[in-house]
Design a protein around this motif. Structure first.
Motif, PDB file in Angstrom:
ATOM      1  N   TRP A 233       0.842  -1.198   0.000  1.00  0.00           N
ATOM      2  CA  TRP A 233       0.000   0.000   0.000  1.00  0.00           C
ATOM      3  C   TRP A 233       0.878   1.250   0.000  1.00  0.00           C
ATOM      4  O   TRP A 233       1.984   1.241   0.525  1.00  0.00           O
ATOM      5  CB  TRP A 233      -0.939   0.021   1.203  1.00  0.00           C
ATOM      6  CG  TRP A 233      -0.250  -0.134   2.531  1.00  0.00           C
ATOM      7  CD1 TRP A 233       0.111  -1.292   3.139  1.00  0.00           C
ATOM      8  CD2 TRP A 233       0.179   0.918   3.410  1.00  0.00           C
ATOM      9  NE1 TRP A 233       0.742  -1.046   4.337  1.00  0.00           N
ATOM     10  CE2 TRP A 233       0.778   0.310   4.532  1.00  0.00           C
ATOM     11  CE3 TRP A 233       0.094   2.308   3.369  1.00  0.00           C
ATOM     12  CZ2 TRP A 233       1.312   1.035   5.581  1.00  0.00           C
ATOM     13  CZ3 TRP A 233       0.625   3.044   4.418  1.00  0.00           C
ATOM     14  CH2 TRP A 233       1.207   2.408   5.512  1.00  0.00           C
ATOM     15  N   LYS A 234       0.371   2.282  -0.640  1.00  0.00           N
ATOM     16  CA  LYS A 234       1.144   3.521  -0.775  1.00  0.00           C
ATOM     17  C   LYS A 234       1.318   4.187   0.593  1.00  0.00           C
ATOM     18  O   LYS A 234       0.352   4.497   1.270  1.00  0.00           O
ATOM     19  CB  LYS A 234       0.436   4.477  -1.729  1.00  0.00           C
ATOM     20  CG  LYS A 234       1.210   5.765  -2.000  1.00  0.00           C
ATOM     21  CD  LYS A 234       0.425   6.710  -2.878  1.00  0.00           C
ATOM     22  CE  LYS A 234      -0.802   7.234  -2.154  1.00  0.00           C
ATOM     23  NZ  LYS A 234      -1.521   8.262  -2.914  1.00  0.00           N
ATOM     24  N   SER A 235       2.560   4.426   0.961  1.00  0.00           N
ATOM     25  CA  SER A 235       2.837   5.059   2.254  1.00  0.00           C
ATOM     26  C   SER A 235       3.375   6.476   2.106  1.00  0.00           C
ATOM     27  O   SER A 235       3.408   7.219   3.089  1.00  0.00           O
ATOM     28  CB  SER A 235       3.826   4.217   3.065  1.00  0.00           C
ATOM     29  OG  SER A 235       5.040   4.038   2.348  1.00  0.00           O
ATOM     30  N   SER A 236       3.790   6.853   0.907  1.00  0.00           N
ATOM     31  CA  SER A 236       4.291   8.215   0.706  1.00  0.00           C
ATOM     32  C   SER A 236       4.215   8.571  -0.778  1.00  0.00           C
ATOM     33  O   SER A 236       4.473   7.734  -1.636  1.00  0.00           O
ATOM     34  CB  SER A 236       5.733   8.344   1.203  1.00  0.00           C
ATOM     35  OG  SER A 236       6.168   9.684   1.176  1.00  0.00           O
ATOM     36  N   ASN A 237       3.844   9.825  -1.043  1.00  0.00           N
ATOM     37  CA  ASN A 237       3.633  10.274  -2.416  1.00  0.00           C
ATOM     38  C   ASN A 237       4.909  10.824  -3.061  1.00  0.00           C
ATOM     39  O   ASN A 237       5.883  11.149  -2.384  1.00  0.00           O
ATOM     40  CB  ASN A 237       2.557  11.369  -2.449  1.00  0.00           C
ATOM     41  CG  ASN A 237       1.166  10.806  -2.306  1.00  0.00           C
ATOM     42  OD1 ASN A 237       0.814   9.821  -2.940  1.00  0.00           O
ATOM     43  ND2 ASN A 237       0.359  11.435  -1.459  1.00  0.00           N
ATOM     44  N   PHE A 238       4.835  10.957  -4.377  1.00  0.00           N
ATOM     45  CA  PHE A 238       5.873  11.620  -5.152  1.00  0.00           C
ATOM     46  C   PHE A 238       5.687  13.137  -5.045  1.00  0.00           C
ATOM     47  O   PHE A 238       4.569  13.633  -4.946  1.00  0.00           O
ATOM     48  CB  PHE A 238       5.757  11.191  -6.619  1.00  0.00           C
ATOM     49  CG  PHE A 238       6.568  12.021  -7.583  1.00  0.00           C
ATOM     50  CD1 PHE A 238       7.887  11.699  -7.863  1.00  0.00           C
ATOM     51  CD2 PHE A 238       6.004  13.134  -8.211  1.00  0.00           C
ATOM     52  CE1 PHE A 238       8.630  12.469  -8.757  1.00  0.00           C
ATOM     53  CE2 PHE A 238       6.736  13.893  -9.105  1.00  0.00           C
ATOM     54  CZ  PHE A 238       8.055  13.567  -9.372  1.00  0.00           C
TER      55      PHE A 238
ATOM     56  N   GLY B 256      10.089   9.484  -5.954  1.00  0.00           N
ATOM     57  CA  GLY B 256       9.264   8.336  -6.316  1.00  0.00           C
ATOM     58  C   GLY B 256       8.081   8.203  -5.384  1.00  0.00           C
ATOM     59  O   GLY B 256       7.745   9.118  -4.629  1.00  0.00           O
ATOM     60  N   VAL B 257       7.441   7.062  -5.440  1.00  0.00           N
ATOM     61  CA  VAL B 257       6.339   6.749  -4.551  1.00  0.00           C
ATOM     62  C   VAL B 257       6.776   5.572  -3.676  1.00  0.00           C
ATOM     63  O   VAL B 257       7.425   4.635  -4.154  1.00  0.00           O
ATOM     64  CB  VAL B 257       5.055   6.406  -5.342  1.00  0.00           C
ATOM     65  CG1 VAL B 257       5.256   5.189  -6.229  1.00  0.00           C
ATOM     66  CG2 VAL B 257       3.878   6.189  -4.404  1.00  0.00           C
ATOM     67  N   ASP B 258       6.460   5.643  -2.394  1.00  0.00           N
ATOM     68  CA  ASP B 258       6.819   4.564  -1.467  1.00  0.00           C
ATOM     69  C   ASP B 258       5.662   3.594  -1.337  1.00  0.00           C
ATOM     70  O   ASP B 258       4.503   4.012  -1.131  1.00  0.00           O
ATOM     71  CB  ASP B 258       7.175   5.129  -0.085  1.00  0.00           C
ATOM     72  CG  ASP B 258       8.487   5.892  -0.099  1.00  0.00           C
ATOM     73  OD1 ASP B 258       9.237   5.745  -1.076  1.00  0.00           O
ATOM     74  OD2 ASP B 258       8.741   6.639   0.868  1.00  0.00           O
ATOM     75  N   ILE B 259       5.974   2.315  -1.443  1.00  0.00           N
ATOM     76  CA  ILE B 259       4.965   1.260  -1.318  1.00  0.00           C
ATOM     77  C   ILE B 259       5.375   0.376  -0.146  1.00  0.00           C
ATOM     78  O   ILE B 259       6.384  -0.337  -0.205  1.00  0.00           O
ATOM     79  CB  ILE B 259       4.859   0.425  -2.605  1.00  0.00           C
ATOM     80  CG1 ILE B 259       4.561   1.354  -3.796  1.00  0.00           C
ATOM     81  CG2 ILE B 259       3.771  -0.634  -2.468  1.00  0.00           C
ATOM     82  CD1 ILE B 259       4.751   0.688  -5.134  1.00  0.00           C
ATOM     83  N   ALA B 260       4.613   0.470   0.937  1.00  0.00           N
ATOM     84  CA  ALA B 260       4.924  -0.319   2.130  1.00  0.00           C
ATOM     85  C   ALA B 260       4.620  -1.789   1.862  1.00  0.00           C
ATOM     86  O   ALA B 260       3.577  -2.143   1.307  1.00  0.00           O
ATOM     87  CB  ALA B 260       4.124   0.195   3.324  1.00  0.00           C
ATOM     88  N   ALA B 261       5.554  -2.651   2.262  1.00  0.00           N
ATOM     89  CA  ALA B 261       5.396  -4.097   2.071  1.00  0.00           C
ATOM     90  C   ALA B 261       6.308  -4.809   3.066  1.00  0.00           C
ATOM     91  O   ALA B 261       7.245  -4.216   3.605  1.00  0.00           O
ATOM     92  CB  ALA B 261       5.730  -4.497   0.643  1.00  0.00           C
ATOM     93  N   GLY B 262       6.026  -6.057   3.294  1.00  0.00           N
ATOM     94  CA  GLY B 262       6.822  -6.819   4.241  1.00  0.00           C
ATOM     95  C   GLY B 262       8.231  -7.084   3.739  1.00  0.00           C
ATOM     96  O   GLY B 262       8.468  -7.199   2.525  1.00  0.00           O
ATOM     97  N   GLY B 263       9.157  -7.153   4.676  1.00  0.00           N
ATOM     98  CA  GLY B 263      10.533  -7.440   4.284  1.00  0.00           C
ATOM     99  C   GLY B 263      10.654  -8.763   3.559  1.00  0.00           C
ATOM    100  O   GLY B 263      10.073  -9.773   3.968  1.00  0.00           O
ATOM    101  N   GLY B 264      11.376  -8.742   2.445  1.00  0.00           N
ATOM    102  CA  GLY B 264      11.598  -9.965   1.680  1.00  0.00           C
ATOM    103  C   GLY B 264      10.556 -10.243   0.628  1.00  0.00           C
ATOM    104  O   GLY B 264      10.703 -11.204  -0.156  1.00  0.00           O
ATOM    105  N   GLN B 265       9.494  -9.441   0.547  1.00  0.00           N
ATOM    106  CA  GLN B 265       8.486  -9.673  -0.483  1.00  0.00           C
ATOM    107  C   GLN B 265       9.107  -9.472  -1.869  1.00  0.00           C
ATOM    108  O   GLN B 265      10.010  -8.650  -2.050  1.00  0.00           O
ATOM    109  CB  GLN B 265       7.294  -8.725  -0.295  1.00  0.00           C
ATOM    110  CG  GLN B 265       6.357  -9.134   0.834  1.00  0.00           C
ATOM    111  CD  GLN B 265       5.007  -8.441   0.707  1.00  0.00           C
ATOM    112  OE1 GLN B 265       4.578  -8.089  -0.395  1.00  0.00           O
ATOM    113  NE2 GLN B 265       4.346  -8.234   1.839  1.00  0.00           N
ATOM    114  N   PRO B 266       8.601 -10.200  -2.889  1.00  0.00           N
ATOM    115  CA  PRO B 266       9.198 -10.116  -4.228  1.00  0.00           C
ATOM    116  C   PRO B 266       8.937  -8.771  -4.897  1.00  0.00           C
ATOM    117  O   PRO B 266       7.858  -8.191  -4.770  1.00  0.00           O
ATOM    118  CB  PRO B 266       8.518 -11.254  -4.993  1.00  0.00           C
ATOM    119  CG  PRO B 266       7.249 -11.522  -4.251  1.00  0.00           C
ATOM    120  CD  PRO B 266       7.530 -11.216  -2.805  1.00  0.00           C
ATOM    121  N   ILE B 267       9.935  -8.301  -5.612  1.00  0.00           N
ATOM    122  CA  ILE B 267       9.827  -7.098  -6.446  1.00  0.00           C
ATOM    123  C   ILE B 267       9.963  -7.552  -7.891  1.00  0.00           C
ATOM    124  O   ILE B 267      10.900  -8.298  -8.234  1.00  0.00           O
ATOM    125  CB  ILE B 267      10.937  -6.082  -6.113  1.00  0.00           C
ATOM    126  CG1 ILE B 267      10.847  -5.655  -4.643  1.00  0.00           C
ATOM    127  CG2 ILE B 267      10.845  -4.871  -7.021  1.00  0.00           C
ATOM    128  CD1 ILE B 267      12.047  -4.834  -4.187  1.00  0.00           C
TER     129      ILE B 267
END
Length: 430
Positions: A305-310, A326-337
């Motif tokens: 989910w978006k945690s910070s805007n551009f 850029g835009v920050d997308i909060a996600a769990g550590g180790g999740q695939p990019i």
């Protein structure tokens, strides 16, 4: 009556104080507001030093708690004023009750004296009757020397009887009066005791309210001290933080220059190829970006989910603007990019505040180089020169570099310059 007066005094004081501000709003709302403020501060100060970030967080917490503490102080002072007014009213009621009790006691003493006198008069009459005075009176009538003497003697006897009846009536009235005065005195004494108790309770409540006001004052002062200390700590870090901001800008400019150079080199290579009728190298950047037939231009690079805007951010601590590229997308550590689109990796490795950083060139878009970049990864799974496909795994979510928590910092760059990523991603960010 005492309670009515006390409540009236309290009501007047509260009316003068006026309606309070919503200092005690729902605790859940206060926590949510503070969490949002802390999150915004953390995002803005992501590139700042650890000490500066901690100082800013302490300052935000102190400032967020300050309105509630100030409202508590105002309410505590209001309770002190109301309690003091209640004490004064209770003391006045007690003085009035004591005076009424004194008057009632005096009236009861006078009534008791009347009863004693009436009792004495009746006692004389009873004693006379007991000693035979009645027979003497009868004999006096029988011994009359004539009608005139008889009439005089009968008149005398009537006068004596009236006096006896008056004495009995006087005793009866005096007893009734004494009883009434006794009841009045007892009621006045009870009211005096109640007023004394009310005054004591009001005094105790006033002392409690005063203690609460003193504690509220101390709480407000403690928050002001914490805020001042946090500001001092942040100011001590000013030079180091601004230096980091400058370094990030230089780093971003270097990335932009590299991406422009890559795009220009590929454009020249493509032009040369077309002129010679040759073929494109397997790992070369495509001449022109071809978007998907439907849907967003780029895939969502990570589930979160978006945690910070551009855009430009104003640093409330150091009063400077900085670009969040850029835009920050909060996600769990180790999740695939995953790769947002087909392209060639042109940058992969540690990159200062960006941490583990990957950039993929997708070719030319409207004559300008188009690239996506992925920052703060815990692991980079591709290398420079590698061709990747849309949706291919390229790394893992991390918190390396200037980061305050696990998330992907995702950039879209056109001609090396950062642009708004959200216009290229699915509207649902999914």
């Amino acid at each position: 009556m005492n309670r009515i007066r006390i409540m009236a005094a309290v009501g007047v004081v509260l009316l003068l104080l006026g309606p309070g501000t919503p200092g005690h709003a729902d605790t859940g709302d206060d926590k949510a507001r503070l969490d949002r403020q802390l999150q915004e501060t953390q995002a803005t100060l992501e590139a700042a030093t650890d000490k500066a970030q901690q100082a800013a967080a302490d300052h935000d917490r102190a400032q967020a708690a300050l309105p509630g503490a100030q409202q508590s102080l105002a309410e505590a002072k209001g309770r002190v004023i109301a309690a003091d007014a209640a004490v004064r009213q209770a003391q006045r009621d007690q003085a009035e009750a004591d005076a009424a009790a004194a008057v009632a006691d005096s009236g009861y003493a006078a009534a008791k004296q009347q009863v004693d006198q009436a009792r004495q008069n009746v006692s004389v009459f009873v004693a006379a009757a007991y000693k035979g005075g009645g027979f003497a009176m009868v004999n006096s009538v029988l011994d009359a020397n004539g009608p005139t003497d008889l009439a005089l003697r009968i008149e005398y006897l009537n006068h004596v009887a009236q006096e006896n009846r008056a004495a009995v009536d006087e005793l009866t009235v005096a007893r009734m009066g004494a009883k009434q005065r006794s009841d009045v005195a007892a009621l006045a004494l009870q009211r005096a005791r109640e007023a004394a108790d009310a005054a004591q309770r009001s005094l105790s409540e006033s002392q409690t309210a005063q203690a609460g006001a003193e504690q509220a004052t101390a709480d407000v002062q403690a928050l002001l001290d914490r805020s001042a200390q946090a500001e001092a700590a942040a100011n001590a870090e000013r030079s180091a933080v601004l230096a980091r901001y400058d370094a990030l800008k230089v780093e971003s400019d270097q990335v932009a220059a590299q991406l422009r150079a890559e795009a220009q080199a590929e454009a020249r290579a493509a032009a040369k190829k077309r002129a010679s009728g040759g073929t494109t190298a397997k790992n070369a950047v495509p001449d022109t970006v071809i978007g998907p037939r439907s849907g967003a231009f780029f895939l969502m690079p990570v589930h979160g989910w978006k945690s910070s805007n551009f855009g430009m951010r104003f640093d409330p601590v150091y009063k400077v603007y900085q670009l969040h590229a850029g835009v920050d997308i909060a996600a769990g550590g180790g999740q695939p990019i995953i790769a947002a689109a087909d392209g060639v990796v042109v940058r992969a490795g540690p990159s200062g505040g960006n941490g583990n950083y990957t950039c993929i060139s997708h070719g030319l878009y409207q004559g300008k180089g188009l690239a996506t970049c992925y920052a703060h990864q815990s692991a980079i799974l591709v290398h420079v020169g590698e061709r990747v496909s849309r949706g291919e795994l390229i790394g893992r979510v991390g918190t390396t570099g200037a980061s305050t928590g696990y998330h992907l910092h995702f950039e879209v760059r056109l001609d090396g310059r950062p642009i708004q990523p959200l216009t290229w991603l699915p509207g649902c960010l999914c």
